[in-house]
Scaffold this motif. Structure first.
Motif, PDB file in Angstrom:
ATOM      1  N   GLY A   8       0.832  -1.195   0.000  1.00 34.66           N
ATOM      2  CA  GLY A   8       0.000   0.000   0.000  1.00 34.66           C
ATOM      3  C   GLY A   8       0.867   1.245   0.000  1.00 34.66           C
ATOM      4  O   GLY A   8       2.074   1.196   0.251  1.00 34.66           O
ATOM      5  N   THR A   9       0.260   2.376  -0.280  1.00 33.39           N
ATOM      6  CA  THR A   9       0.995   3.631  -0.336  1.00 33.39           C
ATOM      7  C   THR A   9       0.535   4.547   0.790  1.00 33.39           C
ATOM      8  O   THR A   9      -0.659   4.763   0.970  1.00 33.39           O
ATOM      9  N   ILE A  10       1.500   5.070   1.548  1.00 34.53           N
ATOM     10  CA  ILE A  10       1.200   6.024   2.606  1.00 34.53           C
ATOM     11  C   ILE A  10       1.480   7.427   2.070  1.00 34.53           C
ATOM     12  O   ILE A  10       2.423   7.633   1.298  1.00 34.53           O
ATOM     13  N   LEU A  11       0.621   8.348   2.444  1.00 42.57           N
ATOM     14  CA  LEU A  11       0.743   9.738   2.009  1.00 42.57           C
ATOM     15  C   LEU A  11       0.997  10.600   3.237  1.00 42.57           C
ATOM     16  O   LEU A  11       0.236  10.555   4.201  1.00 42.57           O
ATOM     17  N   PHE A  12       2.075  11.357   3.210  1.00 38.72           N
ATOM     18  CA  PHE A  12       2.365  12.348   4.225  1.00 38.72           C
ATOM     19  C   PHE A  12       2.098  13.701   3.585  1.00 38.72           C
ATOM     20  O   PHE A  12       2.543  13.951   2.470  1.00 38.72           O
ATOM     21  N   GLU A  13       1.369  14.574   4.296  1.00 36.40           N
ATOM     22  CA  GLU A  13       1.137  15.893   3.720  1.00 36.40           C
ATOM     23  C   GLU A  13       1.035  16.973   4.779  1.00 36.40           C
ATOM     24  O   GLU A  13       0.615  16.735   5.907  1.00 36.40           O
ATOM     25  N   SER A  14       1.476  18.144   4.385  1.00 39.40           N
ATOM     26  CA  SER A  14       1.384  19.340   5.194  1.00 39.40           C
ATOM     27  C   SER A  14       1.141  20.498   4.236  1.00 39.40           C
ATOM     28  O   SER A  14       2.027  20.838   3.446  1.00 39.40           O
ATOM     29  N   GLU A  17       2.469  20.590   0.482  1.00 37.36           N
ATOM     30  CA  GLU A  17       3.575  19.628   0.403  1.00 37.36           C
ATOM     31  C   GLU A  17       3.065  18.206   0.593  1.00 37.36           C
ATOM     32  O   GLU A  17       2.320  17.926   1.531  1.00 37.36           O
ATOM     33  N   ARG A  18       3.458  17.305  -0.316  1.00 37.50           N
ATOM     34  CA  ARG A  18       3.013  15.914  -0.270  1.00 37.50           C
ATOM     35  C   ARG A  18       4.191  14.974  -0.513  1.00 37.50           C
ATOM     36  O   ARG A  18       5.085  15.293  -1.284  1.00 37.50           O
ATOM     37  N   LEU A  19       4.143  13.833   0.138  1.00 37.61           N
ATOM     38  CA  LEU A  19       5.158  12.813  -0.045  1.00 37.61           C
ATOM     39  C   LEU A  19       4.464  11.458  -0.007  1.00 37.61           C
ATOM     40  O   LEU A  19       3.785  11.135   0.963  1.00 37.61           O
ATOM     41  N   GLU A  20       4.586  10.692  -1.087  1.00 37.57           N
ATOM     42  CA  GLU A  20       3.991   9.358  -1.168  1.00 37.57           C
ATOM     43  C   GLU A  20       5.092   8.316  -1.152  1.00 37.57           C
ATOM     44  O   GLU A  20       6.135   8.506  -1.771  1.00 37.57           O
ATOM     45  N   LYS A  21       4.837   7.204  -0.464  1.00 38.74           N
ATOM     46  CA  LYS A  21       5.839   6.135  -0.384  1.00 38.74           C
ATOM     47  C   LYS A  21       5.131   4.794  -0.242  1.00 38.74           C
ATOM     48  O   LYS A  21       4.206   4.650   0.542  1.00 38.74           O
ATOM     49  N   ARG A  52      -1.713   9.308   5.937  1.00 39.52           N
ATOM     50  CA  ARG A  52      -2.905   8.512   5.637  1.00 39.52           C
ATOM     51  C   ARG A  52      -2.651   7.635   4.418  1.00 39.52           C
ATOM     52  O   ARG A  52      -1.635   7.777   3.740  1.00 39.52           O
ATOM     53  N   SER A  53      -3.588   6.756   4.160  1.00 37.67           N
ATOM     54  CA  SER A  53      -3.476   5.881   2.998  1.00 37.67           C
ATOM     55  C   SER A  53      -3.715   6.673   1.719  1.00 37.67           C
ATOM     56  O   SER A  53      -4.590   7.533   1.661  1.00 37.67           O
ATOM     57  N   GLN A  54      -2.946   6.350   0.704  1.00 37.99           N
ATOM     58  CA  GLN A  54      -3.169   6.899  -0.635  1.00 37.99           C
ATOM     59  C   GLN A  54      -3.730   5.751  -1.464  1.00 37.99           C
ATOM     60  O   GLN A  54      -2.991   4.976  -2.050  1.00 37.99           O
ATOM     61  N   ALA A  60      -4.269  -4.162   5.851  1.00 40.34           N
ATOM     62  CA  ALA A  60      -3.684  -3.154   6.748  1.00 40.34           C
ATOM     63  C   ALA A  60      -2.691  -2.332   5.944  1.00 40.34           C
ATOM     64  O   ALA A  60      -2.130  -2.811   4.960  1.00 40.34           O
ATOM     65  N   LEU A  61      -2.473  -1.097   6.352  1.00 37.97           N
ATOM     66  CA  LEU A  61      -1.513  -0.248   5.641  1.00 37.97           C
ATOM     67  C   LEU A  61      -0.141  -0.307   6.309  1.00 37.97           C
ATOM     68  O   LEU A  61       0.859  -0.616   5.677  1.00 37.97           O
TER      69      LEU A  61
END
Length: 74
Positions: A8-14, A17-21, A52-54, A60-61
């Motif tokens: 799965g892909t987790i998305l961090f954002e503020s 600004e975004r970062l997917e991994k 959060r999940s992308q 499960a993520l």
């Protein structure tokens, strides 16, 4: 995450600004690994940060123990 749940892909954002991994498997729920997921540039001030999940979650993520932000001075 277990191998069956991995990928799965987790998305961090503020703000903008975004970062997917993609979340790798650790082989077991009892195994935690420290991993760098990348860099998000933040200007001075107060920010709201979300992880959060992308996309769809397959079982499960991530079993996330903590998020550590490190200040990098350029």
């Amino acid at each position: 995450a277990l191998p069956a749940s991995a990928g799965g892909t987790i998305l961090f954002e503020s703000g903008a600004e975004r970062l997917e991994k993609q979340v790798p498997s650790t082989g077991s729920w009892d195994v935690y690994k420290q991993q760098s997921f990348g860099t998000i540039k933040l200007k001075k001030g107060i920010h709201h940060f979300a992880a959060r999940s992308q996309g769809k979650i397959n079982g499960a993520l991530i079993d996330l123990k903590s998020i550590r932000l490190i200040r990098i001075i350029e």
